[in-house]
Scaffold this active site. Structure first.
Site, PDB file in Angstrom:
ATOM      1  N   PHE A   1      12.308  22.334  20.451  1.00 34.70           N
ATOM      2  CA  PHE A   1      11.635  23.088  19.402  1.00 34.70           C
ATOM      3  C   PHE A   1      11.558  24.554  19.804  1.00 34.70           C
ATOM      4  CE2 PHE A   1       8.340  24.628  16.624  1.00 34.70           C
ATOM      5  CZ  PHE A   1       8.726  24.049  15.429  1.00 34.70           C
TER       6      PHE A   1
ATOM      7  N   ASP B   1      18.854  21.232  11.601  1.00 33.40           N
ATOM      8  CA  ASP B   1      18.413  20.187  12.521  1.00 33.40           C
ATOM      9  C   ASP B   1      18.943  18.841  12.006  1.00 33.40           C
ATOM     10  OD1 ASP B   1      17.074  18.737  14.424  1.00 33.40           O
ATOM     11  OD2 ASP B   1      15.090  19.028  13.574  1.00 33.40           O
TER      12      ASP B   1
END
Ligand code: IMP
Ligand code: MG
Length: 187
Positions: A156, A107
């Protein structure tokens, strides 16, 4: 308590079959790349998210590997923090070794950047990175990811090893978690 998957997952982004197909291709690439290694390559999985990806990859590898795991995650809830903490280290001497870090998702990139530096400082000969998922939009620090299963948008996700507060890791696919789940207080 039963998992109410329909309530938790908004959308399946990568289904089981697609994951296996990609893992097969990636392991083929690794078999070619590490074709002439003389010493076992250390596959270093980052706990706990990488466990499923590691298992699927490792099964298809035809050179000598050592499977090791490290816990360095400092990810709480749905927000990534910049510093890593080594919660569980490996007790193997990595000097002169070829290491492949096996990660679930990149990420911000800070976990892998820090870990890579630690391993090189310990004398590793080479540190490569393979990740099941990559969220390029989330990147805050530059890190070279050598192989990626799938690039995904900045959402997410859970499943195939990835969790939300330790839940949903066991799902056989990668899915987007409904916002209500992580925006709910006290969950
Ligand atoms: P980075 O240091 O920001 O690249 O953090 C990567 C770590 O954050 C991963 O190893 C995961 O544990 C966690 N993470 C990042 N995105 C997600 C996600 O969408 N679902 C679950 N965990 C995530
Ligand atoms: Mg992780």
């Amino acid at each position: 308590m039963k998992v109410d998957v329909d309530r938790a997952i908004e959308k399946v982004v990568i289904d089981e079959e697609t994951i296996y197909k990609r893992v097969k291709q990636l392991s083929k690439e690794l078999n070619d790349y590490y074709d002439d290694v003389e010493e076992p390559v250390i596959f270093l999985g980052i706990l706990k998210g990488s466990v499923m990806f590691m298992a699927e990859l490792a099964k298809r590898i035809n050179f000598e590997v050592n499977l090791e795991f490290m816990d360095v995650s400092s990810y709480e809830g749905a927000q990534s923090s910049g510093n890593i903490k080594i919660e569980k280290d490996i007790d193997t001497d990595v000097s002169g070794k070829e290491i492949l870090i096996v990660e679930d998702v990149v990420d911000t990139g800070s976990t892998l950047k820090a870990l890579r530096e630690i391993l090189l400082k310990r004398g590793a000969k080479e540190v490569k990175i393979i990740t099941l998922l990559d969220k390029p939009e989330g990147r805050k620090t530059e890190v070279k990811v050598d192989r990626t299963g799938f690039k995904i948008p900045n959402e997410f996700v859970v499943g195939f090893g990835l969790d939300y507060n330790q839940k949903y890791r066991n799902l056989p696919y990668v899915g987007i978690l409904r916002r209500e789940i992580y925006e709910k207080k006290g969950e």
